[in-house]
Design an enzyme around this catalytic site. Structure first.
Site, short mmCIF file in Angstrom:
data_model
loop_
_atom_site.label_atom_id
_atom_site.label_comp_id
_atom_site.label_asym_id
_atom_site.label_seq_id
_atom_site.Cartn_x
_atom_site.Cartn_y
_atom_site.Cartn_z
CE LYS A 55 -4.06 -1.83 -0.33
NZ LYS A 55 -4.98 -1.55 -1.44
CB SER A 271 -3.83 -11.24 2.55
OG SER A 271 -2.72 -10.40 2.31
C1 LIG Z 1 -2.64 -7.29 3.62
C2 LIG Z 1 -3.36 -7.02 2.36
N1 LIG Z 1 -3.43 -7.95 1.43
C3 LIG Z 1 -4.08 -7.75 0.27
C4 LIG Z 1 -4.74 -6.59 -0.01
C5 LIG Z 1 -5.50 -6.45 -1.29
O1 LIG Z 1 -5.00 -5.53 -2.19
P1 LIG Z 1 -5.93 -4.62 -3.09
O2 LIG Z 1 -6.58 -3.59 -2.21
O3 LIG Z 1 -5.03 -4.03 -4.10
O4 LIG Z 1 -6.99 -5.50 -3.73
C6 LIG Z 1 -4.70 -5.61 0.95
C7 LIG Z 1 -5.44 -4.41 0.73
O5 LIG Z 1 -6.11 -3.84 1.53
C8 LIG Z 1 -3.99 -5.81 2.17
O6 LIG Z 1 -3.95 -4.87 3.12
#
Ligand SMILES: Cc1ncc(COP(=O)(O)O)c(C=O)c1O
Length: 324
Positions: A55, A271
């Protein structure tokens, strides 16, 4: 002075400040996770960014977009609903640039998140934890409506979010692999990562690349990811750009977060475990080629949850609606 040549180049560059140093993250091959010798699995290590997550790229793009639009004037506070990483990244950049930031996030996030935000000087407004990230979005929208002392970049609907990947992460991957990307796997949160990469890869490689979304099962939240069945599809998402959407359970996310650690010494957030699990599944369906997946963040923020130390079954039974 004579300086001996460096053995391990490139070093990552020289930058004017920490914001400029965002991106250019390494791509690491995970040989122990590959099910077949001809299929190579690559982790794009977004955990190497200054605040430890993908991010940072998005926050920088959102702030630069606001600057270009003239939206950040004296007296204006940046307001954003976020369950963590985007808020932390925005806070770091806002501190560096001297902007005011308020984040709205569920009240059941871990201490680490709150501390990181406060450390960078952000103000926090809590939304009801049981309403998850959708509750934070609704509260931020209500606060910003009709109050022009707030500017809400709104990562869920702002093209600057996917463009950070279209113009950054995706180009870095193409460059490292000389355009040989056969499958790309990422999680679905705002959809920015998937959309930005899908657009760039489809433009450059056409249908030879498969774009795969790892989606949590409805009612089984995985930190950072969202189920589209939960009733909100972020406006930046164009589902036609995804070739496949594969469900992943919270238990698998935990098991694979531990596998990343135990087999590859990759210390990643939960994630990334979910995404790794789907990347390996896709790899097992191929005979040869490169599978790239995203390691979205590092594990520091999740330490207090016990995810790396408790027995797996105990972790899988933890209340996954609490934001670690
Ligand atoms: C830890 C984590 N993994 C995956 C994502 C997913 O990414 P995106 O927002 O680009 O779909 C986020 C986004 O909030 C995240 O904070």
């Amino acid at each position: 002075m004579s300086v001996p040549p460096l053995q391990n180049k490139p070093c990552g560059g020289r930058y004017s400040d920490v914001v400029a140093a965002i991106g250019n993250t390494p791509l690491i091959e995970l040989k122990r996770l590959s099910p077949k010798p001809g299929v190579r699995i690559w982790a794009k290590m977004e955990s190497f960014n200054p605040t430890g997550s993908i991010k940072d790229r998005v926050a920088r793009a959102l702030i630069e977009d606001a600057e270009e639009k003239g939206a950040i004037r004296p007296g204006v506070t940046i307001l954003e609903p976020t369950s963590g990483n985007t808020g932390i990244a925005l806070a770091m950049i806002a501190k560096r640039k001297g902007y005011k930031l308020k984040v709205v996030m569920p009240d059941n996030v871990t201490q680490e998140r709150t501390q990181l935000l406060k450390m960078y000087g952000a103000e926090i407004v809590y939304s009801p934890g049981n309403l998850g990230s959708n509750g934070a979005v609704a509260m931020a929208e209500e606060m910003a409506a009709g109050d022009d002392s707030y500017y809400m970049p709104y990562q869920y609907g702002n093209p600057a979010n996917p463009n950070a990947h279209y113009n950054g992460t995706a180009l870095e991957i193409l460059d490292e692999l000389d355009g040989q990307v056969d499958a790309f796997v990422a999680g679905l949160g705002t959809g920015g990562t998937l959309m930005g990469h899908a657009r760039r890869f489809k433009e450059e490689l056409g249908d030879r690349v498969t774009i795969v979304a790892a989606e949590p099962m409805q009612g089984e939240p995985v930190q950072g990811l969202r189920s589209l069945d939960d009733g909100y599809i972020p406006p930046i998402i164009d589902l036609s750009l995804l070739d496949r959407k594969i469900f992943v359970t919270n238990r698998d996310a935990v098991v694979w977060t531990r596998k990343l650690l135990d087999e590859e010494s990759i210390f990643a957030g939960v994630s990334s475990g979910a995404i790794a699990r789907i990347a390996v599944r896709i790899a097992s369906e191929m005979d040869e080629g490169n599978v790239v997946f995203i390691v979205c963040d590092d594990g520091w923020k999740y330490l207090s949850s016990g995810v790396y130390t408790l027995p797996v079954d105990e972790v899988a039974n933890l209340d996954s609606t609490v934001w670690w």
